[in-house]
Design a protein around this motif. Sequence first.
Motif, mmCIF file in Angstrom:
data_model
loop_
_atom_site.group_PDB
_atom_site.id
_atom_site.type_symbol
_atom_site.label_atom_id
_atom_site.label_comp_id
_atom_site.label_asym_id
_atom_site.label_seq_id
_atom_site.Cartn_x
_atom_site.Cartn_y
_atom_site.Cartn_z
ATOM 1 N N ALA A 267 0.827 -1.209 0.000
ATOM 2 C CA ALA A 267 0.000 0.000 0.000
ATOM 3 C C ALA A 267 0.859 1.256 0.000
ATOM 4 O O ALA A 267 0.561 2.229 -0.710
ATOM 5 C CB ALA A 267 -0.933 -0.006 1.219
ATOM 6 N N ILE A 268 1.939 1.251 0.774
ATOM 7 C CA ILE A 268 2.834 2.405 0.799
ATOM 8 C C ILE A 268 3.493 2.602 -0.562
ATOM 9 O O ILE A 268 3.634 3.721 -1.056
ATOM 10 C CB ILE A 268 3.902 2.248 1.897
ATOM 11 N N MET A 269 3.877 1.501 -1.214
ATOM 12 C CA MET A 269 4.479 1.605 -2.549
ATOM 13 C C MET A 269 3.503 2.240 -3.542
ATOM 14 O O MET A 269 3.865 3.147 -4.308
ATOM 15 C CB MET A 269 4.874 0.210 -3.049
ATOM 16 N N LEU A 270 2.271 1.780 -3.542
ATOM 17 C CA LEU A 270 1.282 2.265 -4.508
ATOM 18 C C LEU A 270 0.807 3.683 -4.202
ATOM 19 O O LEU A 270 0.145 4.303 -5.034
ATOM 20 C CB LEU A 270 0.083 1.312 -4.537
ATOM 21 N N TYR A 271 1.139 4.183 -3.036
ATOM 22 C CA TYR A 271 0.793 5.561 -2.678
ATOM 23 C C TYR A 271 1.356 6.549 -3.693
ATOM 24 O O TYR A 271 0.870 7.673 -3.842
ATOM 25 C CB TYR A 271 1.356 5.864 -1.284
ATOM 26 N N GLY A 272 2.390 6.125 -4.407
ATOM 27 C CA GLY A 272 3.027 6.992 -5.397
ATOM 28 C C GLY A 272 2.117 7.396 -6.540
ATOM 29 O O GLY A 272 2.399 8.383 -7.244
ATOM 30 N N PHE A 273 1.012 6.682 -6.759
ATOM 31 C CA PHE A 273 0.074 7.047 -7.813
ATOM 32 C C PHE A 273 -0.765 8.269 -7.446
ATOM 33 O O PHE A 273 -1.564 8.721 -8.262
ATOM 34 C CB PHE A 273 -0.832 5.866 -8.161
ATOM 35 N N LYS A 274 -0.558 8.800 -6.247
ATOM 36 C CA LYS A 274 -1.321 9.973 -5.823
ATOM 37 C C LYS A 274 -0.521 11.270 -6.002
ATOM 38 O O LYS A 274 -0.989 12.346 -5.609
ATOM 39 C CB LYS A 274 -1.732 9.821 -4.357
ATOM 40 N N LEU A 275 0.674 11.185 -6.594
ATOM 41 C CA LEU A 275 1.548 12.358 -6.685
ATOM 42 C C LEU A 275 2.465 12.250 -7.893
ATOM 43 O O LEU A 275 2.796 11.152 -8.335
ATOM 44 C CB LEU A 275 2.397 12.455 -5.407
ATOM 45 N N THR A 276 2.876 13.392 -8.438
ATOM 46 C CA THR A 276 3.901 13.443 -9.489
ATOM 47 C C THR A 276 4.953 14.492 -9.113
ATOM 48 O O THR A 276 4.670 15.414 -8.350
ATOM 49 C CB THR A 276 3.300 13.819 -10.859
ATOM 50 N N TRP B 162 13.006 -0.418 2.065
ATOM 51 C CA TRP B 162 12.918 -0.379 0.610
ATOM 52 C C TRP B 162 11.525 -0.040 0.111
ATOM 53 O O TRP B 162 11.371 0.582 -0.941
ATOM 54 C CB TRP B 162 13.384 -1.721 0.026
ATOM 55 N N PHE B 163 10.505 -0.465 0.853
ATOM 56 C CA PHE B 163 9.142 -0.193 0.399
ATOM 57 C C PHE B 163 8.891 1.310 0.282
ATOM 58 O O PHE B 163 8.153 1.758 -0.601
ATOM 59 C CB PHE B 163 8.120 -0.838 1.338
ATOM 60 N N ALA B 164 9.519 2.106 1.162
ATOM 61 C CA ALA B 164 9.338 3.556 1.107
ATOM 62 C C ALA B 164 10.040 4.158 -0.109
ATOM 63 O O ALA B 164 9.552 5.110 -0.718
ATOM 64 C CB ALA B 164 9.857 4.203 2.391
ATOM 65 N N PHE B 165 11.184 3.587 -0.483
ATOM 66 C CA PHE B 165 11.901 4.104 -1.652
ATOM 67 C C PHE B 165 11.265 3.623 -2.954
ATOM 68 O O PHE B 165 11.324 4.313 -3.972
ATOM 69 C CB PHE B 165 13.378 3.715 -1.567
ATOM 70 N N ILE B 166 10.642 2.446 -2.911
ATOM 71 C CA ILE B 166 9.872 2.014 -4.080
ATOM 72 C C ILE B 166 8.699 2.961 -4.294
ATOM 73 O O ILE B 166 8.306 3.238 -5.434
ATOM 74 C CB ILE B 166 9.403 0.553 -3.900
ATOM 75 N N PHE B 167 8.132 3.471 -3.204
ATOM 76 C CA PHE B 167 7.085 4.497 -3.302
ATOM 77 C C PHE B 167 7.578 5.693 -4.112
ATOM 78 O O PHE B 167 6.876 6.198 -5.000
ATOM 79 C CB PHE B 167 6.660 4.924 -1.887
ATOM 80 N N ILE B 168 8.804 6.153 -3.855
ATOM 81 C CA ILE B 168 9.378 7.259 -4.627
ATOM 82 C C ILE B 168 9.524 6.854 -6.091
ATOM 83 O O ILE B 168 9.274 7.645 -7.006
ATOM 84 C CB ILE B 168 10.747 7.683 -4.052
ATOM 85 N N GLY B 169 9.927 5.600 -6.322
ATOM 86 C CA GLY B 169 10.038 5.105 -7.692
ATOM 87 C C GLY B 169 8.702 5.099 -8.411
ATOM 88 O O GLY B 169 8.625 5.413 -9.608
ATOM 89 N N VAL B 170 7.632 4.760 -7.689
ATOM 90 C CA VAL B 170 6.297 4.780 -8.289
ATOM 91 C C VAL B 170 5.887 6.216 -8.618
ATOM 92 O O VAL B 170 5.251 6.458 -9.653
ATOM 93 C CB VAL B 170 5.267 4.118 -7.347
ATOM 94 N N VAL B 171 6.266 7.167 -7.764
ATOM 95 C CA VAL B 171 6.006 8.581 -8.072
ATOM 96 C C VAL B 171 6.696 8.953 -9.386
ATOM 97 O O VAL B 171 6.108 9.638 -10.244
ATOM 98 C CB VAL B 171 6.504 9.506 -6.932
ATOM 99 N N ALA B 172 7.942 8.477 -9.565
ATOM 100 C CA ALA B 172 8.670 8.755 -10.806
ATOM 101 C C ALA B 172 7.961 8.135 -12.010
ATOM 102 O O ALA B 172 7.823 8.772 -13.063
ATOM 103 C CB ALA B 172 10.105 8.220 -10.695
ATOM 104 N N LEU B 173 7.509 6.902 -11.875
ATOM 105 C CA LEU B 173 6.765 6.251 -12.957
ATOM 106 C C LEU B 173 5.493 7.031 -13.293
ATOM 107 O O LEU B 173 5.172 7.260 -14.463
ATOM 108 C CB LEU B 173 6.399 4.818 -12.560
ATOM 109 N N HIS B 174 4.791 7.431 -12.244
ATOM 110 C CA HIS B 174 3.549 8.185 -12.445
ATOM 111 C C HIS B 174 3.824 9.523 -13.137
ATOM 112 O O HIS B 174 2.972 10.036 -13.870
ATOM 113 C CB HIS B 174 2.876 8.418 -11.091
ATOM 114 N N THR B 175 5.019 10.068 -12.919
ATOM 115 C CA THR B 175 5.372 11.353 -13.520
ATOM 116 C C THR B 175 5.715 11.219 -14.988
ATOM 117 O O THR B 175 5.256 12.010 -15.826
ATOM 118 C CB THR B 175 6.574 11.976 -12.775
ATOM 119 N N TRP B 176 6.500 10.189 -15.337
ATOM 120 C CA TRP B 176 7.099 10.132 -16.674
ATOM 121 C C TRP B 176 6.524 9.058 -17.596
ATOM 122 O O TRP B 176 6.800 9.064 -18.788
ATOM 123 C CB TRP B 176 8.603 9.962 -16.537
ATOM 124 N N VAL B 177 5.737 8.145 -17.050
ATOM 125 C CA VAL B 177 5.102 7.124 -17.888
ATOM 126 C C VAL B 177 3.646 7.538 -18.127
ATOM 127 O O VAL B 177 2.927 7.855 -17.164
ATOM 128 C CB VAL B 177 5.166 5.743 -17.221
#
Length: 357
Positions: free
Chosen positions: A88-97, A277-292
């Motif tokens: 859930a923390i990882m997928l939180y990244g879909f709420k931000l860019t 790592w789960f918290a840093f994967i969250f940042i990675g998901v933010v990056a994906l949400h931004t550029w993909v």
Amino acid sequence: MKTKQAALAYIPKVPHISGLIFALIASLFSMWFVAELPHWTGGHNFGLSSLTLAILLGIVLGNTVYPQSGSILNLGVGYTKGQVLRLAIMLYGFKLTFTQVENVGVDAILTDILTLSSTFLLACWLGIKVFKMDKETSILVGAGSSICGAAAVIATEPVLKAQSYKVTIAVATVVVFGTTAMLIYPMFYHMGWLHQWLNDSQYGIYEGSTIHEVAQVVVAGNAVSPAAAGTAVITKMIRVMMLAPFLLILSFFLVGKGENGEKITFGQKVRQVQVPWFAFIFIGVVALHTWVPFGAETVKNMVWLDNLLLTMAMFALGLTTHISAIKNAGIKPLILGIILFAWLILGGAGINVLINH
């Protein structure tokens, strides 16, 4: 090998299924109830979120019927509190860019950093040194107050390895005072107390940098103006992004002494840090949400899935919380929450005015 084992740990096993289904049903009910509540109350939801309802439902069941069936459900409930929470923390990244972060500017980022660090340090000093509370409860209350409410509390738990009742106490404080903030911040604005120092956009930064939960920021911002709401939500999500470095720094400071009680060097501490790592994967998901280029419907579905997983984790947490342990904690966590709430309002206002002028 360790990475592979860690990845495999996220795949549920057969003994997990019953507990997972139980948490899933309760979470779907909580989300449905909160969604329907405004239709029954003339448009009001009274600050109730699916996370709050899920943990309350979990506590009720956990202290009544759950102990009789716990042997069947325990493994799945434990999996939900652990692996499901991290997902859930990882997928939180879909709420931000990152684009949204860039749009609010340096002022919002600096305000968040100062507010977060001052609030958390105040929580640790008061809780541990002044009130003589246990370290885990003090840190959890501080994390929830300074970052993003209940989500920050349950994300900090794996680093601390805290007992469930301590997590519940911390969640309770941020829910109570976050809901209060959601109601009184618009009142402050409409009474004109800060008009001479902050415009609508700057007031949004004030809200986003000091109110506990994302949902509470949304409500408080929309009660002021669209400009305030937009800025407030983005400022709040920047605080959420700070969860990853916060957990890494916290893990570093939690590293104890050597095997024989001797002090260890900085390098030894670094090697012993358990990287969240789960918290840093969250940042990675933010990056994906931004550029993909994800479609709007895909993002909407991922946000819904994330809310479901967070709600499941909160329900599982409630199931394993014993009311007797909460009673034994006493009134000190509540007093700590009150002081931090006052600091966020007054100290947060001071930080915002200082940076804007």
